[in-house]
Design an enzyme around this catalytic site. Structure first.
Site, short mmCIF file in Angstrom:
data_model
loop_
_atom_site.label_atom_id
_atom_site.label_comp_id
_atom_site.label_asym_id
_atom_site.label_seq_id
_atom_site.Cartn_x
_atom_site.Cartn_y
_atom_site.Cartn_z
N LEU A 1 -2.82 -3.77 38.84
CA LEU A 1 -2.86 -3.67 37.30
C LEU A 1 -2.44 -4.68 36.56
CD1 LEU A 1 -1.49 0.06 37.40
CD2 LEU A 1 -3.93 -0.57 37.45
N GLY A 2 -1.35 -5.26 37.02
CA GLY A 2 -0.90 -6.59 36.44
C GLY A 2 0.53 -7.11 36.88
N GLY B 1 4.58 -7.85 35.80
CA GLY B 1 5.58 -7.66 34.86
C GLY B 1 6.59 -8.71 34.95
N PHE C 1 9.36 -8.65 36.95
CA PHE C 1 9.68 -8.99 38.32
C PHE C 1 8.60 -9.16 39.49
CE2 PHE C 1 13.09 -7.04 35.88
CZ PHE C 1 14.17 -7.75 36.13
N ASP D 1 13.05 -7.70 24.21
CA ASP D 1 11.72 -8.12 24.93
C ASP D 1 10.82 -7.56 23.92
OD1 ASP D 1 10.33 -10.56 25.45
OD2 ASP D 1 10.18 -9.77 27.48
#
Length: 608
Positions: A339-340, A342, A344, A456
């Site tokens: 999905l992508g 992040g 970590f 963030d």
């Protein structure tokens, strides 16, 4: 003077006289002595003999050199033939072995050790009665399989009072018989044929082809020695006691406590338990504030964990999960598409054994070097924080699992991805931005009331569900705020607040830093590009540190511009809180009614 002239005349005379000197006479064949008795045949034979003698002497000398032990192949003609001749073979075919010989060699080498012991039925020997025991404590018995071995007649006298084992043949079996001579002299006899025996001594039970004699045997090895060594005990991994070890943190991420399962009690009792556990979690959150340490920089720079993108689907069992209240128990699951990425690691789609979909954040902790410890602490903080947060605008945490060197964090699956991908596909109008901003403020208010700072906030860390629900995600940099003492520079430069950059000039920063980042995020949604997009990250840091605001276009609505400028106050004390911003006209405006399906009006999310 006269002398000089005289010398000059003499030299001139010599030069002139040289021309008159007669040349030396040339030797010609007619001047040679004539040998009438010359024999050409005898001369040729003698010369051939001399040549053969000289050649043989040269060959004899060449044989005096030692044979070469190494060869250098330069690609010349005949080099390999010389090597084969030196090895005593005619060619490469002589170095090969047949397939049958190779198979026989493999079978023989693999069965020499194993099959030698398989031929002895150790289980049957244990059930049989062993023969009598001699003075040395050695017990000799015969085996069920009798392989006869050629021997020789050995008869010798032992010392007085000794016991000698005599082998006697009964049918096909050879049994030991101990016989004591009356006068005290022991007689030792061995038949010509004997069988392998099983010798049990000092805890060993091993095959032995030697008959054990108690005492009094002259010569050879005294006593009994087993033919094979006892295998060493199995090696165990040393316990990990080092506090800085990555594996120590990894084994503690998924605790081995009892799995919490939904109870069958009434709803009222469940509510009471939830309230008590909520109070305990708040107390733990307050204690965590004193133990948190400053973490590293952004994940893109320090925590770029590796992953295997080629693995599209795999099944992993959840060994030691932990579950928040109301979460489904994930016992087995499969990893799906990527999905992508992040803070970590990589985020995959997952499906449980019950058909429930969720997001899986995969973290690898192996090849991190000096940054591993920092990232592990950062990850541990994210897990602890996520396990305490229960809000409709915050991504729900569903547990953890470990598999070898990887740690898996189970999160709520938000189908539409981040706001960053959303505004890249669609043009977000003010009405939609207003709706999303209100939900972001709800999540921030919940965090700030709990004493947490996200640190963030940006479109890439805010997810959108299919029903339009907005959820805050990626809490890798979130911290507990206590007395405004967060003094580390975290986050992405374009969304940083001035007090975060100028942390040396202030005592730290708190929740107002999230409000500045929220203003930059709203500006990003309205314009479709990041703030300070025309600057490099370092240039943006200097501009923000000097209090320069990002450009807010005049094309935005008045409410949107006022909301953004209200968030982007250089002085953090002048910024409103999340609760105050919830009353701003920009987030309180009602959504315009979308036309019916037959009217053909465009969706407010559709990019024209």
């Amino acid at each position: 003077m006269d002398r000089i002239l005289a010398r000059m005349k003499k030299s001139t005379g010599r030069r002139g006289g040289d021309k008159n000197i007669t040349p030396v006479r040339r030797l010609e064949r007619r001047d040679a002595a004539r040998n009438i008795n010359y024999d050409a045949a005898s001369c040729s034979s003698s010369s051939a003999e001399d040549l053969s003698v000289s050649t043989s002497s040269l060959m004899t000398r060449s044989l005096e050199f030692p044979e070469p032990t190494s060869f250098r192949i330069g690609g010349g003609v005949g080099e390999m033939d010389r090597i084969y001749r030196s090895l005593g073979v005619s060619g490469p075919d002589d170095l090969a072995i047949s397939f049958d010989a190779w198979e026989a060699c493999k079978k023989r080498s693999s069965s020499d050790v194993v099959n030698r012991f398989k031929s002895f039925d150790l289980d049957k020997v244990r059930d049989q009665d062993l023969s009598e025991e001699g003075p040395s404590g050695v017990v000799v018995g015969s085996d069920s399989m009798n392989h006869k071995v050629q021997g020789q007649d050995l008869s010798e006298a032992g010392p007085s009072g000794g016991i000698v084992t005599e082998l006697s043949e009964i049918g096909n079996l050879i049994t030991p018989v101990d016989r004591l001579v009356a006068d005290g002299v022991v007689e030792n006899r061995r038949v010509m044929e004997r069988t392998p025996t099983i010798v049990k001594s000092k805890g060993y039970l091993v095959p032995n082809n030697v008959v054990a004699v108690g005492v009094g045997v002259g010569g050879g090895i005294k006593g009994l020695r087993p033919p094979v060594l006892k295998p060493p005990p199995a090696m165990k991994r040393p316990p990990i006691d080092h506090r800085g070890s990555s594996w120590d943190f990894l084994t503690h991420f998924a605790p081995s406590e009892t799995v919490k399962r939904p109870s069958s009690s009434s709803s009222s009792s469940e509510d009471g338990c939830d309230e008590e556990e909520g109070k305990e979690e708040e107390a733990e959150a307050e204690e965590m504030g004193a133990r948190f340490i400053q973490l590293g920089d952004t994940a893109d720079e320090t925590c770029s964990f590796t992953t295997n993108e080629g693995d599209s689907s795999s099944t992993v069992s959840n060994t030691s999960p932990i579950y928040p209240d109301g979460g489904a128990i994930i016992t087995s699951w499969q990893k799906g598409q990527l999905l992508g990425r992040g803070s970590f690691g990589s985020v995959y789609e997952g499906i449980s054994g019950d058909g429930d979909f969720f997001a899986v954040k995969e973290v690898s902790l192996l090849d991190q070097g000096s940054q591993a410890q920092e990232c592990i602490q950062q990850l541990e903080g994210e897990i602890k924080l996520l396990s305490q947060l229960q809000h409709q605008n915050i991504v729900r945490y569903r547990g953890t699992a470990k598999d070898g060197s990887n740690l898996y964090i189970f999160l709520e699956l938000v189908t539409q991805g981040s706001l960053l991908k959303l505004y890249q596909r669609y043009q977000l109008r003010d009405s939609v931005v207003s709706l999303y901003t209100r939900q972001i403020l709800d999540g921030l208010k919940y965090l700030h009331d709990k004493g947490f700072i996200h640190r963030d906030i940006k479109c890439a860390n805010i997810l959108v569900d299919a029903n339009g629900a907005v959820k805050l995600a990626d809490f890798g940099l979130a911290k507990v705020s206590k007395f405004n003492d967060i003094k580390s520079c975290k986050g992405t430069p374009f969304w940083m607040a001035p007090e975060v950059i100028n942390r040396k000039d202030s005592d730290g920063y708190g929740s107002p830093a999230d409000i500045w980042s929220l203003g930059c995020t709203v500006l990003e949604m309205c314009t479709g590009q990041i703030p300070y997009s025309d600057l490099e990250p370092v240039q943006a840091l200097f501009r923000i540190g000097r209090g320069t605001l990002p450009e807010v276009p005049d094309t935005l609505s008045l409410d949107a511009r006022l909301f953004i400028l209200k968030c982007l106050k250089v002085n953090p004390e002048e910024r409103p809180t999340a609760a105050e911003l919830l009353n701003h006209p920009f987030v309180r405006r009602p959504l315009p009614s979308v036309g019916s399906g037959g009217s053909g009006s465009a969706s407010p999310l559709l990019r024209r």
